[in-house]
Scaffold this motif. Structure first.
Motif, PDB file in Angstrom:
ATOM      1  N   HIS A   1      -0.474 -12.721  -9.214  1.00 33.87           N
ATOM      2  CA  HIS A   1       0.100 -12.377  -7.917  1.00 33.87           C
ATOM      3  C   HIS A   1       1.609 -12.364  -8.068  1.00 33.87           C
ATOM      4  O   HIS A   1       2.230 -13.397  -8.317  1.00 33.87           O
ATOM      5  CB  HIS A   1      -0.322 -13.391  -6.859  1.00 33.87           C
ATOM      6  CG  HIS A   1      -1.803 -13.473  -6.670  1.00 33.87           C
ATOM      7  ND1 HIS A   1      -2.486 -12.666  -5.786  1.00 33.87           N
ATOM      8  CD2 HIS A   1      -2.742 -14.255  -7.266  1.00 33.87           C
ATOM      9  CE1 HIS A   1      -3.777 -12.953  -5.843  1.00 33.87           C
ATOM     10  NE2 HIS A   1      -3.954 -13.909  -6.732  1.00 33.87           N
TER      11      HIS A   1
ATOM     12  N   HIS B   1       4.920  -6.397  -3.552  1.00 31.90           N
ATOM     13  CA  HIS B   1       3.819  -7.258  -3.989  1.00 31.90           C
ATOM     14  C   HIS B   1       2.829  -6.436  -4.809  1.00 31.90           C
ATOM     15  O   HIS B   1       2.482  -5.311  -4.448  1.00 31.90           O
ATOM     16  CB  HIS B   1       3.106  -7.836  -2.762  1.00 31.90           C
ATOM     17  CG  HIS B   1       2.184  -8.966  -3.087  1.00 31.90           C
ATOM     18  ND1 HIS B   1       2.624 -10.195  -3.522  1.00 31.90           N
ATOM     19  CD2 HIS B   1       0.844  -9.058  -3.042  1.00 31.90           C
ATOM     20  CE1 HIS B   1       1.578 -10.996  -3.715  1.00 31.90           C
ATOM     21  NE2 HIS B   1       0.485 -10.316  -3.440  1.00 31.90           N
ATOM     22  N   THR B   2       2.386  -6.990  -5.932  1.00 27.27           N
ATOM     23  CA  THR B   2       1.373  -6.334  -6.754  1.00 27.27           C
ATOM     24  C   THR B   2       0.466  -7.397  -7.354  1.00 27.27           C
ATOM     25  O   THR B   2       0.907  -8.532  -7.607  1.00 27.27           O
ATOM     26  CB  THR B   2       2.016  -5.469  -7.855  1.00 27.27           C
ATOM     27  OG1 THR B   2       0.987  -4.785  -8.576  1.00 27.27           O
ATOM     28  CG2 THR B   2       2.846  -6.291  -8.825  1.00 27.27           C
TER      29      THR B   2
ATOM     30  N   HIS C   1      -0.018 -10.220   2.644  1.00 23.84           N
ATOM     31  CA  HIS C   1      -0.036  -8.944   1.936  1.00 23.84           C
ATOM     32  C   HIS C   1      -1.487  -8.503   1.771  1.00 23.84           C
ATOM     33  O   HIS C   1      -2.357  -9.313   1.448  1.00 23.84           O
ATOM     34  CB  HIS C   1       0.608  -9.068   0.551  1.00 23.84           C
ATOM     35  CG  HIS C   1       2.068  -9.370   0.591  1.00 23.84           C
ATOM     36  ND1 HIS C   1       2.562 -10.652   0.470  1.00 23.84           N
ATOM     37  CD2 HIS C   1       3.153  -8.570   0.730  1.00 23.84           C
ATOM     38  CE1 HIS C   1       3.873 -10.625   0.530  1.00 23.84           C
ATOM     39  NE2 HIS C   1       4.266  -9.379   0.694  1.00 23.84           N
TER      40      HIS C   1
ATOM     41  N   THR D   1      -3.974  -5.518  -0.079  1.00 22.79           N
ATOM     42  CA  THR D   1      -4.105  -4.397  -1.007  1.00 22.79           C
ATOM     43  C   THR D   1      -5.561  -3.956  -1.072  1.00 22.79           C
ATOM     44  O   THR D   1      -6.478  -4.731  -0.794  1.00 22.79           O
ATOM     45  CB  THR D   1      -3.640  -4.764  -2.430  1.00 22.79           C
ATOM     46  OG1 THR D   1      -4.504  -5.785  -2.967  1.00 22.79           O
ATOM     47  CG2 THR D   1      -2.202  -5.254  -2.440  1.00 22.79           C
ATOM     48  N   LYS D   2      -5.753  -2.706  -1.448  1.00 20.54           N
ATOM     49  CA  LYS D   2      -7.086  -2.170  -1.711  1.00 20.54           C
ATOM     50  C   LYS D   2      -7.016  -1.384  -3.007  1.00 20.54           C
ATOM     51  O   LYS D   2      -6.199  -0.483  -3.149  1.00 20.54           O
ATOM     52  CB  LYS D   2      -7.555  -1.265  -0.566  1.00 20.54           C
ATOM     53  CG  LYS D   2      -8.984  -0.748  -0.763  1.00 20.54           C
ATOM     54  CD  LYS D   2      -9.443   0.076   0.429  1.00 20.54           C
ATOM     55  CE  LYS D   2     -10.881   0.554   0.223  1.00 20.54           C
ATOM     56  NZ  LYS D   2     -11.355   1.368   1.372  1.00 20.54           N
TER      57      LYS D   2
ATOM     58  N   ASP E   1      -5.812  -2.418  -5.739  1.00 18.26           N
ATOM     59  CA  ASP E   1      -4.485  -2.701  -6.307  1.00 18.26           C
ATOM     60  C   ASP E   1      -3.371  -1.860  -5.702  1.00 18.26           C
ATOM     61  O   ASP E   1      -2.280  -1.765  -6.259  1.00 18.26           O
ATOM     62  CB  ASP E   1      -4.488  -2.526  -7.834  1.00 18.26           C
ATOM     63  CG  ASP E   1      -5.422  -3.501  -8.528  1.00 18.26           C
ATOM     64  OD1 ASP E   1      -5.583  -4.615  -8.000  1.00 18.26           O
ATOM     65  OD2 ASP E   1      -5.981  -3.150  -9.570  1.00 18.26           O
ATOM     66  N   THR E   2      -3.624  -1.239  -4.530  1.00 21.16           N
ATOM     67  CA  THR E   2      -2.613  -0.454  -3.834  1.00 21.16           C
ATOM     68  C   THR E   2      -2.424  -1.018  -2.432  1.00 21.16           C
ATOM     69  O   THR E   2      -3.389  -1.417  -1.778  1.00 21.16           O
ATOM     70  CB  THR E   2      -3.032   1.026  -3.735  1.00 21.16           C
ATOM     71  OG1 THR E   2      -3.242   1.543  -5.047  1.00 21.16           O
ATOM     72  CG2 THR E   2      -1.960   1.852  -3.036  1.00 21.16           C
ATOM     73  N   SER E   3      -1.172  -1.077  -1.972  1.00 15.57           N
ATOM     74  CA  SER E   3      -0.889  -1.611  -0.644  1.00 15.57           C
ATOM     75  C   SER E   3      -1.714  -0.892   0.417  1.00 15.57           C
ATOM     76  O   SER E   3      -1.787   0.338   0.439  1.00 15.57           O
ATOM     77  CB  SER E   3       0.599  -1.463  -0.328  1.00 15.57           C
ATOM     78  OG  SER E   3       1.383  -2.212  -1.227  1.00 15.57           O
ATOM     79  N   LEU E   4      -2.350  -1.688   1.286  1.00 17.03           N
ATOM     80  CA  LEU E   4      -3.180  -1.124   2.360  1.00 17.03           C
ATOM     81  C   LEU E   4      -2.348  -1.040   3.633  1.00 17.03           C
ATOM     82  O   LEU E   4      -2.008  -2.060   4.241  1.00 17.03           O
ATOM     83  CB  LEU E   4      -4.417  -1.992   2.595  1.00 17.03           C
ATOM     84  CG  LEU E   4      -5.386  -1.492   3.672  1.00 17.03           C
ATOM     85  CD1 LEU E   4      -6.000  -0.166   3.272  1.00 17.03           C
ATOM     86  CD2 LEU E   4      -6.478  -2.528   3.932  1.00 17.03           C
ATOM     87  N   SER E   5      -2.011   0.170   4.028  1.00 16.37           N
ATOM     88  CA  SER E   5      -1.177   0.388   5.208  1.00 16.37           C
ATOM     89  C   SER E   5      -2.023   0.758   6.424  1.00 16.37           C
ATOM     90  O   SER E   5      -3.195   1.111   6.301  1.00 16.37           O
ATOM     91  CB  SER E   5      -0.159   1.498   4.936  1.00 16.37           C
ATOM     92  OG  SER E   5       0.793   1.092   3.973  1.00 16.37           O
TER      93      SER E   5
ATOM     94  N   GLY F   1       1.709  -2.540   3.385  1.00 11.16           N
ATOM     95  CA  GLY F   1       0.816  -3.615   2.986  1.00 11.16           C
ATOM     96  C   GLY F   1       1.280  -5.006   3.351  1.00 11.16           C
ATOM     97  O   GLY F   1       0.577  -5.984   3.073  1.00 11.16           O
TER      98      GLY F   1
END
Length: 259
Positions: free
Chosen positions: A117, A124-125, A186, A188-189, A191-195, A222
């Motif tokens: 994390h 954030h990734t 934060h 993610t879905k 590994d990509t930010s969920l907006s 995200g």
């Protein structure tokens, strides 16, 4: 004479346009350019180890061609397949050139997930990798006894184990009664930010039947933020609910101590 005046006017206009262009570059140029470049994390773990081995996890954090040495948080989450709720959180140590490492001792056979994390420069990734330990076919459940995990924290920060949606609740420190507290999570879905999700915090005091809800605002892709003032000292449950129009419906829960 008229030519001279005309030349003077053209010159002044040219200088004004150039000045405007310079100001626009200052406002939209290099000062914000770095924020448009995503932070990336390259996670390195062995694919297979023997039971009892102490393994070094390594992550190199970069932004474009730059090695990120000022990450605000880098920690590793480890869990056995099927036991996400029993995951362990391990703080990292920063080395050089954007390298963040941590050690972990695998004391049981099984298939494990290792996820790092990374929070750096307001981004954030969370890349993830798999480690096969010993006799994977026998599997088994991990036990706390006998583990050697420096800087270890128990974590329950994420959503349902097999879901591609991950929720990382930024647990606040030093929460005081009647003081407005910022709550950040934060999401993610894959590994990509969920907006554009609907994210809410459900809050209740331990032992109380009264639940309160806090809506959030998406401050950046995200990242969802809300505020809440705790009325009394004690232990509080904070459950994060994430939904969207594409059928996502996930949640995770944390405990917060209010002093």
């Amino acid at each position: 004479m008229k030519r001279f005046k005309l030349f003077g006017v053209v010159t002044i206009l040219s200088l004004m346009i150039a000045a405007c262009g310079t100001n626009e570059e200052k406002n939209n140029g290099s000062s914000n350019e770095g924020n448009l470049v995503p932070v990336k994390a390259e996670l390195s773990v062995p694919e297979k180890v023997d039971k009892g081995d102490t393994v070094v996890f390594e992550t190199v954090v970069t932004q474009g061609d730059e090695k990120v040495e000022d990450a605000s948080e880098v920690k590793y989450e480890v869990w056995m397949e099927g036991k996400k709720k029993d995951s362990k959180m391990i703080k990292s140590e920063q080395k050089v050139d954007g390298l963040y490492t941590a050690e972990y001792k695998f004391t049981n056979d099984g298939q494990y997930q290792v996820q790092v994390h990374v929070t750096a420069r307001e981004m954030h990734t969370m890349p993830k990798a798999t480690v096969a330990v010993g006799n994977v076919e026998n599997g088994g459940h991990a036990h706390d006894e006998g583990d050697d995990h420096p800087h270890e924290e128990k974590g329950n920060e994420h959503s349902h184990e097999e879901s591609s949606v991950l929720i990382h609740f930024m647990k606040p420190d030093d929460v005081k009664v009647a003081k407005e507290t910022k709550l950040i999570t934060h999401v993610t879905k894959n590994d990509t930010s969920l907006s554009k999700a609907q994210v809410r915090f459900e809050i209740w005091q331990d032992g109380s039947e009264k639940h309160e809800w806090v809506t959030t605002e998406e401050m950046k892709p995200g990242e969802y933020t809300g505020t809440y003032s705790f009325s009394e000292k004690g232990e509080y449950h904070v459950q994060v609910h994430v939904e969207n129009d594409e059928g996502v419906h996930e949640h995770t829960m944390e405990m917060i101590t209010v002093e």
